[in-house]
Design an enzyme around this catalytic site. Structure first.
Site, PDB file in Angstrom:
ATOM      1  N   ARG B  54      -1.643  -0.646  -4.772  1.00  0.00           N
ATOM      2  CA  ARG B  54      -0.344   0.030  -4.835  1.00  0.00           C
ATOM      3  C   ARG B  54       0.421  -0.029  -3.520  1.00  0.00           C
ATOM      4  NH1 ARG B  54      -2.046   4.655  -7.752  1.00  0.00           N
ATOM      5  NH2 ARG B  54      -3.955   3.482  -7.869  1.00  0.00           N
ATOM      6  N   THR B  55      -0.277   0.073  -2.397  1.00  0.00           N
ATOM      7  CA  THR B  55       0.463   0.058  -1.129  1.00  0.00           C
ATOM      8  C   THR B  55       1.096  -1.316  -0.885  1.00  0.00           C
ATOM      9  OG1 THR B  55      -1.070   1.694  -0.239  1.00  0.00           O
ATOM     10  CG2 THR B  55       0.313   0.551   1.337  1.00  0.00           C
ATOM     11  N   LYS B  82     -12.644 -17.315   7.946  1.00  0.00           N
ATOM     12  CA  LYS B  82     -13.312 -18.361   8.739  1.00  0.00           C
ATOM     13  C   LYS B  82     -13.573 -17.876  10.160  1.00  0.00           C
ATOM     14  CE  LYS B  82     -10.761 -21.958   6.253  1.00  0.00           C
ATOM     15  NZ  LYS B  82      -9.608 -22.846   6.379  1.00  0.00           N
ATOM     16  N   ARG B 104      -2.550  -3.432   7.074  1.00  0.00           N
ATOM     17  CA  ARG B 104      -3.671  -2.570   6.685  1.00  0.00           C
ATOM     18  C   ARG B 104      -4.936  -3.202   7.234  1.00  0.00           C
ATOM     19  NH1 ARG B 104      -5.097   0.278   1.142  1.00  0.00           N
ATOM     20  NH2 ARG B 104      -3.454   1.563   2.056  1.00  0.00           N
ATOM     21  N   HIS B 134      -2.247   6.856   7.681  1.00  0.00           N
ATOM     22  CA  HIS B 134      -1.525   6.144   6.629  1.00  0.00           C
ATOM     23  C   HIS B 134      -0.156   6.833   6.521  1.00  0.00           C
ATOM     24  CE1 HIS B 134      -0.527   3.848   3.261  1.00  0.00           C
ATOM     25  NE2 HIS B 134      -1.494   4.140   2.413  1.00  0.00           N
TER      26      HIS B 134
END
Lengths: 185, 313
Positions: B54-55, B82, B104, B134
């Site tokens: 959702r974010t 990697k 994030r 957040h």
């Protein structure tokens, strides 16, 4: 505020002049639209909204019809957003009946470069598709930078670019007055 | 404001500016043309090192409604898997001309590092870092509370809110405590002692261990998800016991005043911290929180990117 104001300000319209201009504009709008049935008045914040409400009251006096009045904030459509820090937004209120197939009269206090009106036309096309769009301003001070003209003008005020035109309305500023500030021509 | 890293960075005026801007931008959602030209030609990168639905989608929709170009960068399936470092990833994004990076990261402090290390010139928006903060979630929660309980304007002075559940692993709780305090609300944290963070007594809020006691007189309760993926020890005996002591159900809903609402940042564990009948009740505002998230993120992106860049002529 008056103490540090420059001495070269002079008043060009007082409250009676503004009242007469608003009534004449209302008459002209009704005459051109042949009535008030399909009209919507949208003011550009902040003083344009107060003017739109005054014009609506004048139209109601003339025709006995209540014309829907709204506000159209143009901040997000401006072409000079990146020249200044991000600005707070003004309120946009579109009358519940919408603007589709109606004659929208945009109302602003001063017509200058025409860039605000350009932004308003863009904003309008995202809200709906009016039958026609007209422009009413209290003062046209010239110096257009875009091919835009007003349909209804309270007062044509030829100015120099060094001057500043200030519109004050009771609803916002506590007084009805139009004045010119700065260098005389 | 150049970056949005922490809810603590927002003064009362800043927070109200974001909420008021979001209120105006919300009207775009009701229009036939759900698009504004404001961020045309600007590039927003969604840099997600951690799973999110959702974010990420919310930021993507918000940026697109403002006409920005959006690049979604998920660490899975990219050079990060990697072994590329955060710095090299940042330099790559900078070379591609990102005006804003929405990040994030599983490590607390990663957005701060990104913003202050001088790797990138654009704005950094914290979309959740580890168990730290957040801020846009807190803003959308405040927006939702203001809409329901304060008529959609002004601050939240005197509002009583409880945040319940896994506070220890929650970045939402910390950001909410900070922002709601700034806006004048009184916040109480309710959790089992094992899920209270160390040093919580220094936070600007009250704490409690009994949910029934806390519910009386509340205006809103915010339920947090039990973050099983971050739990590497036994924090409570069983799901059933947690649910019985710290979950909200119809009985507990009835203990709150009539006007009180239930928030949850999602994703919900139905049957754990919230019962299905509460989740589906009219007083639960989760779906609205998602919609408000788009408006609030539009406001943040507009205020960070819509004007002149700070420091440029």
């Amino acid at each position: 505020m008056d103490s540090d104001a420059p001495a070269r300000a002079h008043v060009v319209l007082d409250d009676a002049d503004i009242g007469r201009a608003v009534r004449r504009i209302a008459h002209e709008i009704v005459e051109k639209a042949r009535g008030a049935d399909s009209l919507v008045l949208l003011g550009i914040p902040t003083r344009g909204v107060a003017l739109a409400e005054r014009i609506a009251r004048a139209v109601a006096d003339i025709e006995g019809t209540d014309v829907p009045v709204g506000a159209l904030d143009i901040t997000l459509y401006r072409d000079d957003l990146r020249l200044r820090p991000a600005r707070a937004l003004e309120e946009t209120t579109i009358p519940p009946a919408g603007i589709d197939e109606r004659t929208v009269v945009l109302v602003d206090d001063v017509l200058f470069s025409g860039r605000s009106v350009r932004a308003a036309l863009d904003a309008l096309s995202d809200v709906g598709r009016p039958a026609a769009v007209r422009l009413a301003v209290l003062v046209d001070r010239g110096h257009r930078e875009l091919p835009i003209r007003a349909d209804y003008v309270g007062k044509n005020l030829p100015t120099s670019l060094a001057e500043d035109v200030r519109v004050e309305l009771t609803e916002v500023d506590g007084v009805d007055r139009v004045s010119i500030w700065g260098e005389p021509r | 404001m150049r970056h949005l890293l922490s809810a603590a960075d927002l003064s009362l005026d800043d927070a109200l500016l974001v909420l008021d801007t979001a209120t105006e931008l919300a009207t775009v959602t009701d229009r036939s043309v759900k698009k504004l030209p404001t961020l045309r030609g600007r590039t927003v990168v969604n840099l997600f090192f951690e799973d999110s639905t959702r974010t990420r989608i919310s930021f993507e929709v918000a940026a697109k409604r403002l006409s920005a170009d959006v690049i979604n960068f998920a660490a899975k399936g990219s050079s990060v898997s990697k072994g590329e470092s955060l710095k090299d990833t940042a330099l790559t994004l900078e070379a591609m001309g990102a005006d804003a990076v929405v990040v994030r990261h599983h490590a607390s402090g990663a957005p701060h590092r990104l913003a202050t290390a001088g790797w990138i010139g654009g704005s950094v928006v914290n979309a959740g870092d580890g168990t730290h903060e957040h801020p846009t979630q807190a803003l959308l929660d405040a927006y939702t509370l203001r809409r329901h309980l304060r008529g959609g304007s002004g601050d939240l002075a005197g509002l009583r809110v409880a945040i319940v559940g896994d506070i220890l692993h929650s970045r939402v709780a910390r950001s909410n405590v900070l922002l709601l305090r700034t806006l004048g609300a009184e916040v109480t944290l309710v959790a089992p002692p094992t899920l209270m963070p160390f040093g919580v007594e220094t936070w600007p809020c009250a704490t409690g261990f009994d949910l029934d006691d806390a519910l009386d007189g509340l205006d809103a309760v915010m339920m947090l998800r039990v973050q099983a993926e971050r739990m590497h020890a036994a924090y409570f005996p069983s799901t059933a016991e947690y649910s019985r002591r710290y979950g909200i159900d119809a009985r507990r809903l009835a203990l709150m005043p009539e006007h009180a609402i239930v928030l949850h940042p999602g994703p919900m564990n139905r049957g754990m911290e919230i019962s299905a009948d509460v989740a589906d009740s009219e007083r639960a505002v989760m779906v609205e929180q998602v919609a408000n998230g788009v408006s609030v993120r539009m406001a943040v992106l507009y205020l960070l990117l819509g004007g002149q860049k700070e420091g440029s002529p």
